[in-house]
Design a protein around this motif. Structure first.
Motif, PDB file in Angstrom:
ATOM      1  N   THR A  64       0.852  -1.195   0.000  1.00  0.00           N
ATOM      2  CA  THR A  64       0.000   0.000   0.000  1.00  0.00           C
ATOM      3  C   THR A  64       0.885   1.241   0.000  1.00  0.00           C
ATOM      4  O   THR A  64       2.067   1.186   0.353  1.00  0.00           O
ATOM      5  N   TYR A 117      -6.112   0.652   6.342  1.00  0.00           N
ATOM      6  CA  TYR A 117      -6.923   1.292   5.304  1.00  0.00           C
ATOM      7  C   TYR A 117      -8.104   2.047   5.915  1.00  0.00           C
ATOM      8  O   TYR A 117      -8.334   3.223   5.609  1.00  0.00           O
ATOM      9  N   GLU A 177      -9.740  -0.724  -3.561  1.00  0.00           N
ATOM     10  CA  GLU A 177      -8.631   0.220  -3.442  1.00  0.00           C
ATOM     11  C   GLU A 177      -7.390  -0.440  -2.846  1.00  0.00           C
ATOM     12  O   GLU A 177      -6.286   0.094  -2.945  1.00  0.00           O
TER      13      GLU A 177
END
Length: 206
Positions: A64, A117, A177
């Motif tokens: 990420t 997240y 995402e």
């Protein structure tokens, strides 16, 4: 460093670590004649050690933006998708976007990619923090969490162990995402020569 995340990686007999991702890591190290002590521990601890201790590898870790500069990313071990899941009988739960999670208790594993997240999206108030993924499923089944996050392959494995079925659950929303790849990564202070060697050999295997 790794965590108990079957069927990707899990403790096996005689101190071995087994699972579909662990097999790739074991083969990689074996092909390079590297002797490594693979330790299985809670994710938050494994993650902290991998960030701070030179010469440490970690898997299976999702890549990420927040993690990008913390590791050398050696290559992809597995690919998967992550969904928000509820019990099928919970007809009252409706999620069309992340903002809808504010209405529910979301069970997540401390410091895993879903936790980070949702934290980045300002969702901490709705999160129920739990030590490991098996506990999130059990909490969902007991009604102590309304929603959890899991991949289909991981959910199937956990149901096999716990005694539930995929049909007991409803897939609400894909967290698209998030990266769908599980990586092998290394501490930033690991030797550049070792990093290159591991990256090249893993690329050959893939």
């Amino acid at each position: 460093m790794t965590e108990n995340l079957p069927p990707y990686q899990m403790p096996g007999p005689q101190g071995k670590v087994q699972g579909v991702a662990a097999e790739k890591v074991n083969k990689l190290l074996s092909d390079l004649n590297i002797t490594a002590d693979i330790q299985v521990m809670p994710w938050a601890r494994a993650y902290k050690i991998a960030v701070n201790e030179p010469g440490t590898l970690i898997f299976s870790i999702v890549r990420t933006p927040a993690r990008e500069g913390l590791f050398h990313w050696l290559g992809v071990l597995m690919s998967t998708k992550t969904y928000l899941i509820s019990l099928r009988k919970r007809k009252d739960i409706k999620v069309e976007g992340l903002v809808d999670l504010l209405n529910y208790r979301v069970g997540v594993k401390r410091d895993d990619v879903v936790f980070q997240y949702l934290q980045s999206k300002g969702m901490l108030d709705t999160i129920v923090v739990l030590p490991e993924t098996f506990v999130t499923v059990k909490m969902l089944l007991k009604g102590r969490a309304d929603i959890i996050a899991a991949s289909p392959i991981h959910l199937d494995y956990m149901c096999e162990k716990i005694g539930c079925n995929r049909s007991d659950f409803r897939f609400l929303f894909e967290l698209d995402e998030l990266s769908n790849d599980f990586y092998l990564a290394a501490n930033r202070q690991t030797s550049a020569d070792i990093i290159l060697l591991l990256q090249q050999k893993l690329a050959e295997q893939n």
